[in-house]
Write an enzyme that holds these catalytic residues in place. Structure first.
Site, PDB file in Angstrom:
ATOM      1  N   LYS A 175       0.856  -1.192   0.000  1.00  8.19           N
ATOM      2  CA  LYS A 175       0.000   0.000   0.000  1.00  8.19           C
ATOM      3  C   LYS A 175       0.886   1.233   0.000  1.00  8.19           C
ATOM      4  CE  LYS A 175      -3.948   1.894   2.530  1.00  8.19           C
ATOM      5  NZ  LYS A 175      -4.789   1.770   3.742  1.00  8.19           N
ATOM      6  N   HIS A 177      -0.262   4.461   0.286  1.00  9.78           N
ATOM      7  CA  HIS A 177      -0.824   5.593   1.022  1.00  9.78           C
ATOM      8  C   HIS A 177      -1.241   5.118   2.419  1.00  9.78           C
ATOM      9  CE1 HIS A 177      -4.187   3.470  -0.859  1.00  9.78           C
ATOM     10  NE2 HIS A 177      -4.920   3.884   0.157  1.00  9.78           N
TER      11      HIS A 177
END
Length: 289
Positions: A175, A177
Site C-alpha cells: 500500500k 498511502h
C-alpha cells in the site's frame, strides 16, 4: 445410549401425582438452571449431544463445549472438522483436476466456510489441533488471502480459551498511502505461527517466512486444515513434510487423509468414494504418511 435420571423426590411425586409433577417440572427446571450455573449447563449439553450423536453436534454454531466433552476420544476435533467441511461443502467428492495435473477424487476449499457460524466451528477445530500439538507460539500470521480469516478466527477461538495472542497478515501488493507497507495487524515479533488452509507447493509458506524474518519474527510452525498426505514436488515425501524439512519447523494439520478414510468408511452414503480414495492414495501417496 442415553438414559434419563430422576431424583428420588421427583420419582415419588411422579408416582403419586404424575400430572401435578409434570406441571411443576418446568418451574423446577427454570430455578435449577438459574442456580446451577455454567457447569451444570455444560453437563446438560453433553447429555444432549450424547443422545443426538456426532452429526448434530458438528452442526452447532460453536463446537467449543462439545470438543471439551468429558470422555470424548482423542482427536475428536478431526471428526467435527470433517463433518463441518462436508456440511459447508468445503469437502466435496467427485473428479477434480488439480493445479499439479493430478485428477483427485476429492477437493477441499476452505473458502466455503463463509458464514460466522461456519468460521467459528472451523476455528474451534484449529484451536484444538494447535493446543494438542504442544507447539509453542507467541502470535499468529495469516498469509493472504485465505490465511487472513483463518488466523483471525483462530485468535478469537484461542481468546475464548484464555489465550489472547496478537495476529497479523499481509497484503499481496504494498500500500502506497495511509499506513503503507504490506503488513497489517500486530508487529511480527517472537515465535510466529503461520495459519493457512493447505500446503500444496509450499510457496505461500516460504513467502510468509521471508516476510516475518525481514520484520524480526521467528517462524515456529505451520497450522493447516488438511494434509492430503500425497507426494510433493520432490521425492516421495508429502508437501507438508517437505515444507517442514525446508523450514525446520513442525507442520500441524487439523485432519489428514487417513482421517478422511475413516470418516468415509463410517458413512454408507460416502462408501462409494472409498475405493477411489484408496486408488488415489496408492498412486500418489507419500511415504511419510
Amino acid at each position: 445410549s442415553c438414559t434419563q435420571s430422576t431424583s428420588m423426590f421427583c420419582a415419588a411425586n411422579h408416582s403419586k401425582k404424575p400430572l401435578l409433577a409434570a406441571e411443576r417440572r418446568p418451574l423446577a427446571l427454570k430455578l435449577q438452571r438459574r442456580i446451577e450455573g455454567p457447569l451444570a449447563r455444560d453437563a446438560r449439553i453433553v447429555a444432549d449431544r450424547a443422545a443426538r450423536g456426532w452429526a448434530a453436534a458438528a452442526r452447532s454454531a460453536s463446537l467449543s463445549a462439545f470438543l471439551h466433552e468429558p470422555g470424548a476420544r482423542v482427536g475428536a476435533y478431526r471428526q467435527a472438522f470433517l463433518e463441518l467441511s462436508l456440511r459447508a461443502e468445503a469437502l466435496r467428492f467427485g473428479e477434480f483436476h488439480l493445479k499439479s495435473g493430478r485428477t483427485s477424487p476429492y477437493f477441499f476449499n476452505a473458502g466455503q466456510f463463509n458464514t460466522g457460524a461456519a468460521l467459528a466451528g472451523l476455528a474451534d477445530c484449529y484451536a484444538e489441533a494447535l493446543l494438542e500439538s504442544g507447539v509453542g507460539f507467541d502470535m499468529l500470521f495469516g498469509p493472504a488471502y485465505k490465511g487472513i480469516p483463518l488466523a483471525t478466527a483462530l485468535a478469537v477461538a484461542l481468546a475464548k480459551r484464555g489465550r489472547d495472542v496478537p495476529v497479523a497478515f499481509n497484503r499481496k501488493e504494498a500500500k502506497t498511502h495511509g499506513e503503507g507497507g504490506t503488513l497489517i495487524g500486530a508487529p511480527l515479533t517472537g515465535r510466529v505461527l503461520i495459519v493457512d488452509d493447505v500446503i500444496t507447493a509450499g510457496t505461500a509458506v516460504l513467502e510468509s517466512v521471508e516476510i516475518m524474518r525481514a520484520a524480526g519474527g521467528t517462524p515456529c510452525g505451520v497450522l493447516i486444515a488438511l494434509d492430503r498426505q500425497e507426494r510433493g514436488a520432490e521425492g516421495q515425501r508429502s508437501a507438508a513434510a517437505e515444507a517442514s524439512a525446508a523450514l525446520g519447523v513442525p507442520v500441524v494439520a487439523v485432519a489428514r487423509l487417513d482421517d478422511l478414510f475413516m470418516f468415509v468408511a463410517d458413512r454408507p452414503e460416502l462408501a462409494l468414494h472409498r475405493e477411489r480414495l484408496l486408488a488415489y492414495r496408492s498412486q500418489y501417496g507419500s511415504t511419510d504418511g
